[in-house]
Design a protein around this motif. Structure first.
Motif, PDB file in Angstrom:
ATOM      1  N   VAL A 138      36.257  49.662  32.944  1.00  0.00           N
ATOM      2  CA  VAL A 138      37.680  49.309  32.960  1.00  0.00           C
ATOM      3  C   VAL A 138      37.837  47.902  33.536  1.00  0.00           C
ATOM      4  O   VAL A 138      37.406  47.627  34.665  1.00  0.00           O
ATOM      5  CB  VAL A 138      38.493  50.310  33.805  1.00  0.00           C
ATOM      6  N   LEU A 139      38.452  47.007  32.755  1.00  0.00           N
ATOM      7  CA  LEU A 139      38.685  45.628  33.172  1.00  0.00           C
ATOM      8  C   LEU A 139      40.192  45.409  33.332  1.00  0.00           C
ATOM      9  O   LEU A 139      40.954  45.595  32.384  1.00  0.00           O
ATOM     10  CB  LEU A 139      38.117  44.646  32.136  1.00  0.00           C
ATOM     11  N   LEU A 140      40.615  45.021  34.524  1.00  0.00           N
ATOM     12  CA  LEU A 140      42.016  44.715  34.783  1.00  0.00           C
ATOM     13  C   LEU A 140      42.235  43.212  34.644  1.00  0.00           C
ATOM     14  O   LEU A 140      41.628  42.418  35.370  1.00  0.00           O
ATOM     15  CB  LEU A 140      42.408  45.173  36.193  1.00  0.00           C
ATOM     16  N   ILE A 141      43.104  42.806  33.712  1.00  0.00           N
ATOM     17  CA  ILE A 141      43.448  41.397  33.502  1.00  0.00           C
ATOM     18  C   ILE A 141      44.783  41.127  34.195  1.00  0.00           C
ATOM     19  O   ILE A 141      45.793  41.745  33.868  1.00  0.00           O
ATOM     20  CB  ILE A 141      43.546  41.057  32.006  1.00  0.00           C
ATOM     21  N   VAL A 142      44.777  40.195  35.157  1.00  0.00           N
ATOM     22  CA  VAL A 142      46.005  39.816  35.876  1.00  0.00           C
ATOM     23  C   VAL A 142      46.336  38.382  35.461  1.00  0.00           C
ATOM     24  O   VAL A 142      45.714  37.428  35.937  1.00  0.00           O
ATOM     25  CB  VAL A 142      45.820  39.922  37.396  1.00  0.00           C
ATOM     26  N   GLU A 143      47.294  38.243  34.568  1.00  0.00           N
ATOM     27  CA  GLU A 143      47.618  36.936  33.979  1.00  0.00           C
ATOM     28  C   GLU A 143      49.071  36.950  33.518  1.00  0.00           C
ATOM     29  O   GLU A 143      49.534  37.924  32.926  1.00  0.00           O
ATOM     30  CB  GLU A 143      46.672  36.653  32.799  1.00  0.00           C
ATOM     31  N   ASP A 144      49.809  35.862  33.792  1.00  0.00           N
ATOM     32  CA  ASP A 144      51.233  35.831  33.443  1.00  0.00           C
ATOM     33  C   ASP A 144      51.521  35.094  32.140  1.00  0.00           C
ATOM     34  O   ASP A 144      52.673  35.048  31.715  1.00  0.00           O
ATOM     35  CB  ASP A 144      52.052  35.208  34.583  1.00  0.00           C
ATOM     36  N   ASN A 145      50.510  34.504  31.525  1.00  0.00           N
ATOM     37  CA  ASN A 145      50.724  33.812  30.253  1.00  0.00           C
ATOM     38  C   ASN A 145      50.371  34.754  29.105  1.00  0.00           C
ATOM     39  O   ASN A 145      49.224  35.170  28.946  1.00  0.00           O
ATOM     40  CB  ASN A 145      49.869  32.545  30.192  1.00  0.00           C
ATOM     41  N   LYS A 146      51.361  35.086  28.306  1.00  0.00           N
ATOM     42  CA  LYS A 146      51.201  36.084  27.257  1.00  0.00           C
ATOM     43  C   LYS A 146      50.131  35.690  26.246  1.00  0.00           C
ATOM     44  O   LYS A 146      49.344  36.526  25.788  1.00  0.00           O
ATOM     45  CB  LYS A 146      52.541  36.299  26.554  1.00  0.00           C
ATOM     46  N   ASP A 165      36.839  48.791  37.251  1.00  0.00           N
ATOM     47  CA  ASP A 165      35.446  48.403  37.486  1.00  0.00           C
ATOM     48  C   ASP A 165      35.316  46.918  37.780  1.00  0.00           C
ATOM     49  O   ASP A 165      34.395  46.496  38.487  1.00  0.00           O
ATOM     50  CB  ASP A 165      34.592  48.766  36.260  1.00  0.00           C
ATOM     51  N   ILE A 166      36.228  46.116  37.250  1.00  0.00           N
ATOM     52  CA  ILE A 166      36.164  44.662  37.426  1.00  0.00           C
ATOM     53  C   ILE A 166      37.561  44.096  37.194  1.00  0.00           C
ATOM     54  O   ILE A 166      38.365  44.667  36.455  1.00  0.00           O
ATOM     55  CB  ILE A 166      35.117  44.043  36.461  1.00  0.00           C
ATOM     56  N   ILE A 167      37.863  42.966  37.843  1.00  0.00           N
ATOM     57  CA  ILE A 167      39.183  42.329  37.729  1.00  0.00           C
ATOM     58  C   ILE A 167      39.005  40.885  37.297  1.00  0.00           C
ATOM     59  O   ILE A 167      38.139  40.164  37.830  1.00  0.00           O
ATOM     60  CB  ILE A 167      39.952  42.388  39.067  1.00  0.00           C
ATOM     61  N   LEU A 168      39.826  40.452  36.348  1.00  0.00           N
ATOM     62  CA  LEU A 168      39.862  39.067  35.881  1.00  0.00           C
ATOM     63  C   LEU A 168      41.272  38.551  36.154  1.00  0.00           C
ATOM     64  O   LEU A 168      42.246  39.057  35.591  1.00  0.00           O
ATOM     65  CB  LEU A 168      39.540  39.003  34.386  1.00  0.00           C
ATOM     66  N   SER A 169      41.397  37.535  37.029  1.00  0.00           N
ATOM     67  CA  SER A 169      42.735  37.154  37.495  1.00  0.00           C
ATOM     68  C   SER A 169      42.977  35.654  37.457  1.00  0.00           C
ATOM     69  O   SER A 169      42.083  34.846  37.754  1.00  0.00           O
ATOM     70  CB  SER A 169      42.951  37.648  38.939  1.00  0.00           C
ATOM     71  N   LEU A 228      40.075  33.179  37.045  1.00  0.00           N
ATOM     72  CA  LEU A 228      40.162  32.373  35.822  1.00  0.00           C
ATOM     73  C   LEU A 228      41.444  31.555  35.928  1.00  0.00           C
ATOM     74  O   LEU A 228      42.542  32.096  35.801  1.00  0.00           O
ATOM     75  CB  LEU A 228      40.202  33.281  34.591  1.00  0.00           C
ATOM     76  N   THR A 229      41.332  30.256  36.198  1.00  0.00           N
ATOM     77  CA  THR A 229      42.521  29.492  36.562  1.00  0.00           C
ATOM     78  C   THR A 229      42.457  28.054  36.075  1.00  0.00           C
ATOM     79  O   THR A 229      41.387  27.538  35.733  1.00  0.00           O
ATOM     80  CB  THR A 229      42.694  29.497  38.095  1.00  0.00           C
ATOM     81  N   ALA A 230      43.628  27.413  36.073  1.00  0.00           N
ATOM     82  CA  ALA A 230      43.719  25.989  35.746  1.00  0.00           C
ATOM     83  C   ALA A 230      43.494  25.130  36.982  1.00  0.00           C
ATOM     84  O   ALA A 230      43.366  23.913  36.872  1.00  0.00           O
ATOM     85  CB  ALA A 230      45.099  25.678  35.156  1.00  0.00           C
TER      86      ALA A 230
END
Length: 723
Positions: free
Chosen positions: A478-486, A521-525, A555-557
């Motif tokens: 299970v990968l949780l993606i935390v991102e505000d850009n659609k 299991d892992i988070i990508l934010s 994962l960021t700018a």
């Protein structure tokens, strides 16, 4: 006696002379000129005493009287009047004229008792007031008095009371005085020069900081749209049948955002070079504003913010520049929507208002958002300035409102802001009404497009889709993606959905709640997000025993070195900068999962294995150690079970199952039974216990059940270990 420093004296003088009508530079001039007057006053007092009491020069007592009368009138006026320079210059002019008559009385220049220096002193003192015209006039007046004395010198006679000794002593005293005054002027000049140089150095430093900040902010803003453009372009190349329809539109939208950022920078450059000019048309400004507001309706809907337009029914015809007015409205509306929480209100009002016997157009943008801190209100229109706020991390360049301010100034208008933190803000624009430009048939609507109008915000709410945790395929992590850009979320879903069961959260706050609920299991934010940023979310996750084991990839700018160090220091496992490489992202995620498999092997095989303090799995080891201690403590309690562990660990049953499974690849129920059985084996082998004693001490009250479980775990019955 308490020592009073020079700095304390200066502070007291500034407090005494303070005038809110004056700027800092003028206030400084007022201070130095006042000090000059005080020094002159003290010298006149000493001179008057010497000349009248010691030298007996009573015939010129009137000169001292004029000095004292002038200062008695001048000092109070000097403190109260805004034009203090007029007070000091008029006063010194009177002194120069009085000195002329005194020298005529004493017999001319050679027997003037040094009064010739009084006019020079007054002319130099005028320099401190900072009025160049008056200073030039003072020097001219002084020179005229010298010329007059020269012309009448032959007809003047020296009085008997002016002896060579008295004349010499007076000349010496006034010469010392004038040199002391010249020294004071030089000191003040050098101080001003030093202050100016420091001011210029500080200004250059701030410009350099502003440029660095601009480049950093712009690079942050560019990275996200470039990530989407690059990712979609790759997908169009690899899967044209899927992306050829939707891909070009998404690329176009991100390109419009990049273009808007570039245009903001170009506008600032044009304004600085004085190359920005108005292109006025005559039309109904209400109709134009109604069209611009309409382009923001979909954005407001996506952010769950109510957008209201209030304007009079009658048209308001005036001259305006559609392009520049669109940019002003776009910046104000986009900021209002961006900083207003879901369920809030943004109101755009347009009306005619009177101002100093003329009419102006009043445009106000009111919101119920988070507001602006009081300390930031005065700086909000400065270039590159961004309001510091940890609770609503949204990216930006700090150029939007600066450009807005300059454009309104170019249109001969005014802009102001009122704000209360936590209550909202009101931006008010006043534009003059004029009717000289050529009339436009469509009121300037054709000169703008809905795409460019609100390209400043493409970060609408991220995809709110959710997944039923009961239907998640067990074989996929299970990968949780935390991102505000659609668009970024959609791209990540495309490249990762085959290998992972994906969960989506639109910001750090939702991401934290989702992580606590499902234990992924892992988070990508991302980092810069509303409500709670990625760093704050990461810090909370790593501080909680329920989630501290979850690997997190940032994962960021924000690609600067300090941000990367900050993320890694908080506990991020990897730090990827947008735009990223798809293969690199897959590889890093895969490596983290492989590391997790090694951890599961480490903790899942031997329940009693002691944990090394320097182990790379220290948080996980502490968790297992705590579980072991609970089981050890309740070893003989047959009723002790999973619910008791959940209560002691302050975790729900689902959270305990997910975390324990992630660490050991084993169920907590099976682990509890194995722990008891390994303890039973130890008692039988090393302490000589019989089967009955061992069963009771390890929480088995049923001997038959104990023997069955023991045989299943070790492949032989417990009786074989009895001595």
């Amino acid at each position: 006696m308490k020592y009073v420093s020079t700095k304390d004296i200066i502070v007291r003088i500034d407090r005494y002379l303070a005038d809110p009508r004056l700027d800092a530079e003028t206030q400084l001039r007022k201070r130095w000129a006042w000090i000059w007057m005080v020094v002159t006053c003290v010298f006149v007092a000493i001179t008057s005493f010497v000349e009248l009491v010691i030298l007996k020069l009573w015939p010129i007592w009137w000169f001292g009287f004029i000095f004292w009368a002038g200062y008695l009138i001048g000092f109070p006026l000097y403190r109260r009047m805004k034009r203090f320079d007029l007070v000091i210059n008029i006063l010194f002019t009177v002194f120069i004229v009085a000195a002329l008559f005194a020298m005529l009385q004493t017999g001319g220049i050679s027997t003037s008792l040094g009064f010739i220096f009084i006019g020079m002193n007054c002319a130099m003192g005028s320099m401190l007031a900072g009025n160049l015209r008056w200073t030039i006039g003072m020097f001219v007046t002084y020179c005229v008095t010298i010329i007059i004395l020269g012309l009448f010198q032959s007809s003047l006679t020296t009085p008997e009371y002016i002896t060579p000794r008295v004349n010499t002593l007076s000349f010496v005293g006034l010469t010392v005085w004038i040199n002391a005054c010249i020294l004071l002027i030089v000191i003040l000049f050098m101080k001003d020069k030093s202050r100016y140089e420091k001011s210029e150095a500080e200004k250059l430093r701030k410009i350099d900081e502003a440029k660095t900040k601009l480049f950093t902010n712009v690079s942050h803003e560019f990275r996200t749209p470039l990530t989407v453009i690059q990712g979609i372009a790759e997908q169009m190349e690899q899967h044209p049948e899927k992306w050829m329809q939707s891909g070009p539109g998404k690329i176009k939208m991100q390109s419009q955002l990049l273009l808007r950022l570039v245009n903001q920078m170009l506008n600032i450059a044009k304004i600085e070079a004085d190359e920005m000019h108005l292109e006025l048309i005559h039309g109904d400004i209400c109709r134009f504003i109604r069209y611009v507001a309409g382009t923001f309706q979909s954005l407001a809907d996506s952010m769950k913010v109510e957008l209201i337009l209030n304007q009079q029914e009658d048209p308001i015809y005036t001259d305006y520049d559609p392009d520049k007015l669109m940019h002003v409205l776009s910046n104000l509306l986009s900021n209002a929507i961006k900083f207003t929480p879901p369920g809030g209100l943004v109101c755009l009002e347009v009306s005619i208002a009177p101002e100093k016997n003329k009419e102006v157009i009043l445009i106000s943008v009111r919101d119920t958002g988070r507001g602006i801190p009081e300390a930031s209100v005065s700086k909000i229109f400065e270039r590159f300035y961004q309001v510091p706020d940890k609770h609503d991390q949204t990216s930006g360049t700090g150029l939007g409102l600066a450009v807005t301010y300059e454009l309104i100034k170019l249109m001969n208008g005014k802009i102001s802001v009122e704000s209360r933190e936590g209550k909202g803000s009101v931006f008010t624009v006043l534009l003059p009404v004029s009717k000289t430009a050529e009339k436009a048939a469509d009121h300037g609507v054709s000169m703008i497009s809905s795409e460019t109008a609100h390209a400043g915000i493409t970060k609408a709410k991220a995809d709110d889709r959710t997944y039923d945790t009961d239907t998640i395929q067990a074989e996929k992590p299970v990968l949780l993606i935390v991102e505000d850009n659609k668009d970024v979320v959609e791209y990540l879903q495309t490249i990762l959905q085959k290998e992972y069961n994906l969960e989506i959260a639109p910001n750090g706050e939702a991401g934290y709640e989702k992580a606590m609920e499902i234990i992924p299991d892992i988070i990508l934010s991302d980092v810069m997000m509303p409500l709670m940023d990625g760093f704050e979310m990461l810090e909370k996750l790593k501080a909680d025993i329920r989630t501290d084991h979850i690997p997190v990839v940032i994962l960021t700018a924000r690609g600067d070195f300090n941000s990367k160090l900050a993320g890694l220091a908080i506990g991020a496992d990897h730090y990827l900068i947008k735009p990223f490489n798809e293969k690199e992202l897959r590889l890093k995620l895969g490596n983290l999962l492989e590391l997790r498999r090694k951890m599961q092997k480490h903790f899942g095989t031997l329940p009693f294995q002691p944990q090394d303090e320097n182990s790379s799995f220290k948080p996980e080891g502490l968790f297992i150690k705590r579980i072991n201690a609970l089981i050890e403590k309740e070893m003989g309690n047959e009723d002790f079970g999973i619910n008791d562990i959940c209560f002691s660990m302050n975790m729900s049953r689902a959270q305990l199952y997910r975390k324990f499974s992630a660490i050991t690849n084993n169920s907590i129920g099976k682990y509890l039974r194995s722990f008891r059985l390994y303890k039973a084996k130890e008692l039988l082998e090393n302490q000589g216990k019989n089967v009955t004693e061992t069963a009771f001490e390890t929480g088995f009250k049923n001997l038959s059940h104990f023997s069955t479980c023991f045989h299943e775990e070790f492949g032989f019955s417990p009786n074989k270990l009895v001595r």
